[in-house]
Design a protein around this motif. Structure first.
Motif, PDB file in Angstrom:
ATOM      1  N   ALA A  40       0.831  -1.207   0.000  1.00 38.23           N
ATOM      2  CA  ALA A  40       0.000   0.000   0.000  1.00 38.23           C
ATOM      3  C   ALA A  40       0.863   1.253   0.000  1.00 38.23           C
ATOM      4  O   ALA A  40       0.555   2.235  -0.689  1.00 38.23           O
ATOM      5  N   ASP A  41       1.959   1.233   0.745  1.00 35.97           N
ATOM      6  CA  ASP A  41       2.875   2.377   0.732  1.00 35.97           C
ATOM      7  C   ASP A  41       3.465   2.589  -0.659  1.00 35.97           C
ATOM      8  O   ASP A  41       3.589   3.719  -1.125  1.00 35.97           O
ATOM      9  N   GLN A  42       3.830   1.495  -1.321  1.00 35.98           N
ATOM     10  CA  GLN A  42       4.418   1.615  -2.658  1.00 35.98           C
ATOM     11  C   GLN A  42       3.408   2.173  -3.651  1.00 35.98           C
ATOM     12  O   GLN A  42       3.746   2.996  -4.486  1.00 35.98           O
ATOM     13  N   VAL A  43       2.165   1.745  -3.562  1.00 40.24           N
ATOM     14  CA  VAL A  43       1.127   2.221  -4.480  1.00 40.24           C
ATOM     15  C   VAL A  43       0.928   3.733  -4.333  1.00 40.24           C
ATOM     16  O   VAL A  43       0.626   4.417  -5.304  1.00 40.24           O
ATOM     17  N   ARG A  44       1.125   4.248  -3.142  1.00 44.10           N
ATOM     18  CA  ARG A  44       0.918   5.687  -2.899  1.00 44.10           C
ATOM     19  C   ARG A  44       2.075   6.547  -3.388  1.00 44.10           C
ATOM     20  O   ARG A  44       1.932   7.756  -3.497  1.00 44.10           O
ATOM     21  N   ARG A  45       3.219   5.964  -3.663  1.00 43.44           N
ATOM     22  CA  ARG A  45       4.390   6.742  -4.088  1.00 43.44           C
ATOM     23  C   ARG A  45       4.213   7.253  -5.510  1.00 43.44           C
ATOM     24  O   ARG A  45       3.475   6.691  -6.302  1.00 43.44           O
ATOM     25  N   ASP A  46       4.936   8.305  -5.825  1.00 41.39           N
ATOM     26  CA  ASP A  46       4.873   8.882  -7.169  1.00 41.39           C
ATOM     27  C   ASP A  46       6.077   8.502  -8.021  1.00 41.39           C
ATOM     28  O   ASP A  46       6.318   9.121  -9.056  1.00 41.39           O
ATOM     29  N   ASP A  47       6.823   7.501  -7.613  1.00 38.56           N
ATOM     30  CA  ASP A  47       7.918   7.039  -8.446  1.00 38.56           C
ATOM     31  C   ASP A  47       7.364   6.149  -9.563  1.00 38.56           C
ATOM     32  O   ASP A  47       6.167   5.884  -9.641  1.00 38.56           O
ATOM     33  N   ALA A  48       8.231   5.712 -10.463  1.00 38.28           N
ATOM     34  CA  ALA A  48       7.796   4.928 -11.623  1.00 38.28           C
ATOM     35  C   ALA A  48       7.090   3.634 -11.203  1.00 38.28           C
ATOM     36  O   ALA A  48       6.082   3.262 -11.808  1.00 38.28           O
ATOM     37  N   LEU A  49       7.589   2.967 -10.169  1.00 37.83           N
ATOM     38  CA  LEU A  49       6.963   1.708  -9.747  1.00 37.83           C
ATOM     39  C   LEU A  49       5.567   1.959  -9.191  1.00 37.83           C
ATOM     40  O   LEU A  49       4.628   1.232  -9.525  1.00 37.83           O
ATOM     41  N   GLY A  50       5.417   2.962  -8.350  1.00 32.76           N
ATOM     42  CA  GLY A  50       4.098   3.289  -7.819  1.00 32.76           C
ATOM     43  C   GLY A  50       3.118   3.633  -8.926  1.00 32.76           C
ATOM     44  O   GLY A  50       1.969   3.186  -8.935  1.00 32.76           O
ATOM     45  N   GLN A  51       3.577   4.431  -9.889  1.00 32.94           N
ATOM     46  CA  GLN A  51       2.724   4.783 -11.021  1.00 32.94           C
ATOM     47  C   GLN A  51       2.384   3.552 -11.854  1.00 32.94           C
ATOM     48  O   GLN A  51       1.249   3.404 -12.311  1.00 32.94           O
ATOM     49  N   PHE A  52       3.352   2.669 -12.052  1.00 31.31           N
ATOM     50  CA  PHE A  52       3.101   1.482 -12.861  1.00 31.31           C
ATOM     51  C   PHE A  52       2.077   0.568 -12.175  1.00 31.31           C
ATOM     52  O   PHE A  52       1.198   0.015 -12.836  1.00 31.31           O
ATOM     53  N   ILE A  53       2.188   0.417 -10.863  1.00 36.81           N
ATOM     54  CA  ILE A  53       1.218  -0.414 -10.140  1.00 36.81           C
ATOM     55  C   ILE A  53      -0.179   0.185 -10.288  1.00 36.81           C
ATOM     56  O   ILE A  53      -1.143  -0.532 -10.572  1.00 36.81           O
ATOM     57  N   ARG A  54      -0.310   1.505 -10.104  1.00 38.29           N
ATOM     58  CA  ARG A  54      -1.612   2.153 -10.269  1.00 38.29           C
ATOM     59  C   ARG A  54      -2.091   2.025 -11.714  1.00 38.29           C
ATOM     60  O   ARG A  54      -3.273   1.820 -11.971  1.00 38.29           O
ATOM     61  N   PHE A  55      -1.175   2.120 -12.670  1.00 36.50           N
ATOM     62  CA  PHE A  55      -1.514   1.975 -14.080  1.00 36.50           C
ATOM     63  C   PHE A  55      -2.117   0.595 -14.348  1.00 36.50           C
ATOM     64  O   PHE A  55      -3.134   0.469 -15.032  1.00 36.50           O
ATOM     65  N   VAL A  56      -1.503  -0.431 -13.795  1.00 38.94           N
ATOM     66  CA  VAL A  56      -1.995  -1.805 -13.985  1.00 38.94           C
ATOM     67  C   VAL A  56      -3.366  -1.978 -13.322  1.00 38.94           C
ATOM     68  O   VAL A  56      -4.269  -2.605 -13.890  1.00 38.94           O
ATOM     69  N   LEU A  57      -3.547  -1.419 -12.128  1.00 40.85           N
ATOM     70  CA  LEU A  57      -4.838  -1.525 -11.442  1.00 40.85           C
ATOM     71  C   LEU A  57      -5.943  -0.817 -12.226  1.00 40.85           C
ATOM     72  O   LEU A  57      -7.041  -1.359 -12.384  1.00 40.85           O
ATOM     73  N   VAL A  58      -5.646   0.382 -12.723  1.00 38.95           N
ATOM     74  CA  VAL A  58      -6.637   1.107 -13.539  1.00 38.95           C
ATOM     75  C   VAL A  58      -6.894   0.336 -14.831  1.00 38.95           C
ATOM     76  O   VAL A  58      -8.034   0.187 -15.265  1.00 38.95           O
ATOM     77  N   GLY A  59      -5.833  -0.167 -15.452  1.00 37.61           N
ATOM     78  CA  GLY A  59      -5.988  -0.936 -16.682  1.00 37.61           C
ATOM     79  C   GLY A  59      -6.829  -2.180 -16.483  1.00 37.61           C
ATOM     80  O   GLY A  59      -7.694  -2.506 -17.308  1.00 37.61           O
ATOM     81  N   GLY A  60      -6.615  -2.877 -15.383  1.00 39.11           N
ATOM     82  CA  GLY A  60      -7.424  -4.056 -15.094  1.00 39.11           C
ATOM     83  C   GLY A  60      -8.885  -3.707 -14.882  1.00 39.11           C
ATOM     84  O   GLY A  60      -9.786  -4.405 -15.367  1.00 39.11           O
ATOM     85  N   SER A  61      -9.132  -2.613 -14.184  1.00 38.94           N
ATOM     86  CA  SER A  61     -10.512  -2.179 -13.945  1.00 38.94           C
ATOM     87  C   SER A  61     -11.201  -1.775 -15.243  1.00 38.94           C
ATOM     88  O   SER A  61     -12.349  -2.153 -15.486  1.00 38.94           O
ATOM     89  N   SER A  62     -10.507  -1.014 -16.069  1.00 36.42           N
ATOM     90  CA  SER A  62     -11.130  -0.587 -17.330  1.00 36.42           C
ATOM     91  C   SER A  62     -11.283  -1.766 -18.290  1.00 36.42           C
ATOM     92  O   SER A  62     -12.220  -1.796 -19.094  1.00 36.42           O
ATOM     93  N   THR A  63     -10.417  -2.756 -18.195  1.00 33.95           N
ATOM     94  CA  THR A  63     -10.569  -3.966 -19.012  1.00 33.95           C
ATOM     95  C   THR A  63     -11.814  -4.734 -18.585  1.00 33.95           C
ATOM     96  O   THR A  63     -12.534  -5.288 -19.428  1.00 33.95           O
ATOM     97  N   ALA A  64     -12.098  -4.755 -17.285  1.00 33.34           N
ATOM     98  CA  ALA A  64     -13.324  -5.407 -16.803  1.00 33.34           C
ATOM     99  C   ALA A  64     -14.556  -4.675 -17.339  1.00 33.34           C
ATOM    100  O   ALA A  64     -15.533  -5.316 -17.755  1.00 33.34           O
TER     101      ALA A  64
END
Length: 179
Positions: A40-64
């Motif tokens: 959860a801490d990593q997801v909240r960060r604004d580094d590339a990994l945090g953004q990528f995790i959020r990107f995948v979560l949004v992508g999965g939701s929009s794919t659904a």
């Protein structure tokens, strides 16, 4: 399934999970809780990994959302269902990426985000439409699950390109030093 390496730590040893020491007082639940907290801490960060995790979560939701629309609109044909599902899910994904993934809602307006990110989405629409057309011509009538799987695979590849493009589009503008 538990991770054996987490269960075999030496007493007094610490790692990236914090100060959890392997002793009878710490259960697998404690380790799982600490892992969830770290994620959860990593997801909240604004580094590339945090953004990528959020990107995948949004992508999965929009794919659904895409899959539900595609299935619901199949009576109009695979191409009409695909285009409608892609447009709606892309608009949703663009807005969620603007607000959540890249936190650019103060820097980039809704229309600008839709136009800029929409270009990348259009590329994805063409690529997935070609893939669906090929599948339809090759099989005659592929099951909806196979069609959605194909779209998800192509979209996953396009998603990597889209992440890079959106990271560039939604990047913070650098302040010009005052003279």
């Amino acid at each position: 399934m538990t991770c054996p390496s987490l269960l075999r730590r030496r007493p007094g040893a610490t790692d990236d999970l914090g100060d959890l020491e392997q002793d009878p007082a710490h259960s697998v639940g404690d380790v799982a809780h600490e892992l969830a907290h770290t994620a959860a801490d990593q997801v909240r960060r604004d580094d590339a990994l945090g953004q990528f995790i959020r990107f995948v979560l949004v992508g999965g939701s929009s794919t659904a959302v895409y899959a539900l629309l595609f299935l619901g609109l199949q009576g109009f044909g695979y191409l009409a269902a695909h285009v409608a599902g892609t447009v709606v899910s892309s608009v949703l994904a663009n807005e969620l990426h603007r607000r959540l993934t890249f936190r650019a809602d103060e820097r980039v307006g809704w229309l600008t985000a839709q136009l800029e990110a929409g270009g990348v989405s259009l590329f994805g629409l063409v690529a997935t439409s070609v893939a669906l057309g090929w599948l339809d011509s090759a099989t005659g009538s592929a099951p909806a699950v196979l069609q959605i799987t194909l779209v998800a695979a192509v979209t996953g590849f396009i998603g990597l390109i889209r992440f890079i493009a959106l990271r560039w589009i939604f990047r913070p503008t650098e302040a010009v030093p005052a003279r």
